[in-house]
Design a protein around this motif. Structure first.
Motif, PDB file in Angstrom:
ATOM      1  N   LEU A  10      52.951 -34.257  35.574  1.00 53.66           N
ATOM      2  CA  LEU A  10      53.642 -33.010  35.892  1.00 53.66           C
ATOM      3  C   LEU A  10      53.846 -32.158  34.650  1.00 53.66           C
ATOM      4  O   LEU A  10      53.770 -32.633  33.520  1.00 53.66           O
ATOM      5  CB  LEU A  10      55.010 -33.308  36.516  1.00 53.66           C
ATOM      6  N   THR A  11      54.137 -30.882  34.861  1.00 53.45           N
ATOM      7  CA  THR A  11      54.543 -30.018  33.758  1.00 53.45           C
ATOM      8  C   THR A  11      55.955 -30.406  33.331  1.00 53.45           C
ATOM      9  O   THR A  11      56.703 -31.028  34.103  1.00 53.45           O
ATOM     10  CB  THR A  11      54.525 -28.543  34.173  1.00 53.45           C
ATOM     11  N   ARG A  12      56.340 -30.021  32.128  1.00 53.31           N
ATOM     12  CA  ARG A  12      57.687 -30.374  31.680  1.00 53.31           C
ATOM     13  C   ARG A  12      58.780 -29.764  32.577  1.00 53.31           C
ATOM     14  O   ARG A  12      59.742 -30.446  32.911  1.00 53.31           O
ATOM     15  CB  ARG A  12      57.871 -29.959  30.218  1.00 53.31           C
ATOM     16  N   PRO A  13      58.658 -28.481  33.007  1.00 50.12           N
ATOM     17  CA  PRO A  13      59.679 -27.951  33.925  1.00 50.12           C
ATOM     18  C   PRO A  13      59.784 -28.760  35.221  1.00 50.12           C
ATOM     19  O   PRO A  13      60.894 -28.960  35.738  1.00 50.12           O
ATOM     20  CB  PRO A  13      59.206 -26.519  34.194  1.00 50.12           C
ATOM     21  N   GLN A  14      58.653 -29.231  35.760  1.00 52.12           N
ATOM     22  CA  GLN A  14      58.696 -30.045  36.971  1.00 52.12           C
ATOM     23  C   GLN A  14      59.398 -31.373  36.702  1.00 52.12           C
ATOM     24  O   GLN A  14      60.196 -31.855  37.517  1.00 52.12           O
ATOM     25  CB  GLN A  14      57.275 -30.289  37.494  1.00 52.12           C
ATOM     26  N   GLN A  15      59.088 -31.979  35.549  1.00 52.63           N
ATOM     27  CA  GLN A  15      59.742 -33.238  35.192  1.00 52.63           C
ATOM     28  C   GLN A  15      61.244 -33.064  35.066  1.00 52.63           C
ATOM     29  O   GLN A  15      62.030 -33.881  35.571  1.00 52.63           O
ATOM     30  CB  GLN A  15      59.154 -33.774  33.877  1.00 52.63           C
ATOM     31  N   ILE A  16      61.670 -31.983  34.408  1.00 50.05           N
ATOM     32  CA  ILE A  16      63.091 -31.747  34.199  1.00 50.05           C
ATOM     33  C   ILE A  16      63.793 -31.461  35.526  1.00 50.05           C
ATOM     34  O   ILE A  16      64.964 -31.825  35.712  1.00 50.05           O
ATOM     35  CB  ILE A  16      63.308 -30.594  33.205  1.00 50.05           C
ATOM     36  N   THR A  17      63.094 -30.841  36.463  1.00 47.31           N
ATOM     37  CA  THR A  17      63.681 -30.595  37.783  1.00 47.31           C
ATOM     38  C   THR A  17      64.089 -31.905  38.448  1.00 47.31           C
ATOM     39  O   THR A  17      65.169 -32.016  39.035  1.00 47.31           O
ATOM     40  CB  THR A  17      62.677 -29.851  38.682  1.00 47.31           C
ATOM     41  N   ILE A  18      63.227 -32.914  38.336  1.00 46.40           N
ATOM     42  CA  ILE A  18      63.546 -34.227  38.908  1.00 46.40           C
ATOM     43  C   ILE A  18      64.674 -34.886  38.122  1.00 46.40           C
ATOM     44  O   ILE A  18      65.613 -35.434  38.706  1.00 46.40           O
ATOM     45  CB  ILE A  18      62.288 -35.120  38.924  1.00 46.40           C
ATOM     46  N   ILE A  19      64.586 -34.837  36.799  1.00 46.51           N
ATOM     47  CA  ILE A  19      65.619 -35.458  35.968  1.00 46.51           C
ATOM     48  C   ILE A  19      66.983 -34.837  36.247  1.00 46.51           C
ATOM     49  O   ILE A  19      68.003 -35.540  36.298  1.00 46.51           O
ATOM     50  CB  ILE A  19      65.264 -35.324  34.476  1.00 46.51           C
ATOM     51  N   ASP A  20      67.024 -33.524  36.442  1.00 42.00           N
ATOM     52  CA  ASP A  20      68.299 -32.855  36.709  1.00 42.00           C
ATOM     53  C   ASP A  20      68.969 -33.393  37.974  1.00 42.00           C
ATOM     54  O   ASP A  20      70.209 -33.459  38.054  1.00 42.00           O
ATOM     55  CB  ASP A  20      68.093 -31.343  36.845  1.00 42.00           C
ATOM     56  N   ASP A  21      68.176 -33.791  38.955  1.00 42.13           N
ATOM     57  CA  ASP A  21      68.741 -34.287  40.210  1.00 42.13           C
ATOM     58  C   ASP A  21      69.350 -35.684  40.076  1.00 42.13           C
ATOM     59  O   ASP A  21      70.176 -36.086  40.893  1.00 42.13           O
ATOM     60  CB  ASP A  21      67.665 -34.319  41.298  1.00 42.13           C
ATOM     61  N   ILE A  22      68.932 -36.442  39.052  1.00 44.32           N
ATOM     62  CA  ILE A  22      69.397 -37.820  38.908  1.00 44.32           C
ATOM     63  C   ILE A  22      70.154 -38.046  37.609  1.00 44.32           C
ATOM     64  O   ILE A  22      70.543 -39.178  37.306  1.00 44.32           O
ATOM     65  CB  ILE A  22      68.207 -38.803  38.964  1.00 44.32           C
ATOM     66  N   ALA A  23      70.385 -36.973  36.864  1.00 44.28           N
ATOM     67  CA  ALA A  23      70.955 -37.124  35.522  1.00 44.28           C
ATOM     68  C   ALA A  23      72.353 -37.703  35.540  1.00 44.28           C
ATOM     69  O   ALA A  23      72.733 -38.451  34.633  1.00 44.28           O
ATOM     70  CB  ALA A  23      70.950 -35.774  34.806  1.00 44.28           C
ATOM     71  N   PHE A  24      73.137 -37.385  36.571  1.00 46.16           N
ATOM     72  CA  PHE A  24      74.520 -37.847  36.609  1.00 46.16           C
ATOM     73  C   PHE A  24      74.864 -38.330  38.016  1.00 46.16           C
ATOM     74  O   PHE A  24      74.405 -37.769  39.010  1.00 46.16           O
ATOM     75  CB  PHE A  24      75.476 -36.725  36.195  1.00 46.16           C
ATOM     76  N   ASP A  25      75.667 -39.377  38.067  1.00 46.70           N
ATOM     77  CA  ASP A  25      76.141 -39.907  39.337  1.00 46.70           C
ATOM     78  C   ASP A  25      77.580 -39.423  39.522  1.00 46.70           C
ATOM     79  O   ASP A  25      78.525 -40.037  39.020  1.00 46.70           O
ATOM     80  CB  ASP A  25      76.073 -41.437  39.332  1.00 46.70           C
ATOM     81  N   ASN A  26      77.734 -38.306  40.215  1.00 42.58           N
ATOM     82  CA  ASN A  26      79.061 -37.732  40.412  1.00 42.58           C
ATOM     83  C   ASN A  26      79.151 -37.130  41.806  1.00 42.58           C
ATOM     84  O   ASN A  26      78.262 -37.316  42.642  1.00 42.58           O
ATOM     85  CB  ASN A  26      79.367 -36.695  39.332  1.00 42.58           C
ATOM     86  N   ALA A  27      80.224 -36.403  42.045  1.00 42.42           N
ATOM     87  CA  ALA A  27      80.458 -35.847  43.379  1.00 42.42           C
ATOM     88  C   ALA A  27      79.395 -34.831  43.782  1.00 42.42           C
ATOM     89  O   ALA A  27      79.216 -34.559  44.979  1.00 42.42           O
ATOM     90  CB  ALA A  27      81.845 -35.193  43.428  1.00 42.42           C
ATOM     91  N   ASP A  28      78.694 -34.256  42.814  1.00 41.51           N
ATOM     92  CA  ASP A  28      77.672 -33.256  43.120  1.00 41.51           C
ATOM     93  C   ASP A  28      76.290 -33.863  43.350  1.00 41.51           C
ATOM     94  O   ASP A  28      75.363 -33.138  43.724  1.00 41.51           O
ATOM     95  CB  ASP A  28      77.589 -32.239  41.978  1.00 41.51           C
ATOM     96  N   THR A  29      76.145 -35.158  43.120  1.00 42.98           N
ATOM     97  CA  THR A  29      74.848 -35.799  43.302  1.00 42.98           C
ATOM     98  C   THR A  29      74.531 -35.926  44.788  1.00 42.98           C
ATOM     99  O   THR A  29      75.346 -36.435  45.561  1.00 42.98           O
ATOM    100  CB  THR A  29      74.834 -37.200  42.661  1.00 42.98           C
TER     101      THR A  29
END
Length: 262
Positions: A172-191
């Motif tokens: 993937l491109t780096r922006p695509q990779q970061i899009t996925i990482i952003d979704d799993i970066a933190f386990d909180n109420a917004d996840t």
């Protein structure tokens, strides 16, 4: 979801000059690190029984969650034994388990988490993937649990990338990779529910990468750690400021008689 470990053409192959002895020493340092993430018990699920299998499947269907179905062979190494030599560890106490593709994906993730900053090298440049290969290959309970977590997380990333963008994570491109990482970066109420399990696994992986980086000589230098450094001449003792701080703490604890200036 099944996972095939073939190497992506776009994924930079991971290479390191670290010897096995060096990686074993760093793994021992990682085991002693106060930065090591605590066991959560939530990143992977126990084998499903006839009673809970329908519930597990229903939960995944309702949340949109997917999780790789890995068939891992149990580790068979014997470890160090009861009297380990951590100064001169054996060259190969157990076989390494990560494939070149897994190491390359781990290096990519490690460098997203700990990138090069000026003269400070990135995680892969100091051999963090090699250290984590030792970690997940070690035949001890903690390391074996982390092995399931790390390998499941790597497989999940490829599966998620394929479902979203039609290619494995490394392609993937780096922006695509970061899009996925952003979704799993933190386990909180917004996840989102479909990412909560992976967010827990990613937290373990992130903690291992960061702790392994700061266990290396380059990592300890970056945070200004000066321990284990010889002092020329006689030991000067604590500074006046340090003594004053100690006296204050001892007084507050009712232990003034033990103060430097009682």
């Amino acid at each position: 979801m099944s996972h095939k470990p073939e190497q992506d053409a776009a994924l930079q192959p991971y290479q390191t000059n670290m010897t096995r002895r060096q990686s074993l020493k760093l793994m021992a340092a990682l085991a002693a690190s106060s930065m090591l993430p605590a066991l959560s018990g939530c990143d992977t699920a126990p084998p499903a029984t006839k009673t809970d299998a329908p519930t597990t499947a229903l939960t995944g269907a309702l949340t949109g969650e997917h999780w790789p179905d890995l068939k891992l062979t149990p580790l068979s190494g014997t470890g160090y034994g009861k009297d380990p030599n951590l100064i001169l560890p054996p060259q190969s106490p157990w076989p390494l388990t990560l494939t070149p593709a897994q190491l390359s994906l781990l290096a990519l993730l490690a460098d997203i988490l700990v990138p090069r900053e000026g003269a400070v090298p990135s995680a892969s440049e100091v051999g963090v993937p090699t250290v984590l290969d030792e970690w997940v290959s070690a035949p001890y309970p903690r390391q074996q649990q982390d092995r399931v977590t790390v390998l499941s997380a790597l497989a999940w990333l490829d599966d998620e990338a394929t479902m979203r963008f039609g290619s494995r994570f490394g392609a993937l491109t780096r922006p695509q990779q970061i899009t996925i990482i952003d979704d799993i970066a933190f386990d909180n109420a917004d996840t989102k529910p479909q990412f909560q399990r992976m967010a827990k696994a990613f937290a373990v992986l992130r903690g291992l990468v960061v702790a392994a980086f700061f266990a290396t000589p380059e990592g300890t230098k970056d945070i200004g750690y000066v321990g284990n450094t010889a002092i020329g001449g006689d030991y000067p003792g604590p500074t006046p400021a340090a003594k004053a701080h100690l006296d204050k703490v001892l007084t507050e604890l009712g232990l003034k008689e033990f103060a430097w200036q009682a």
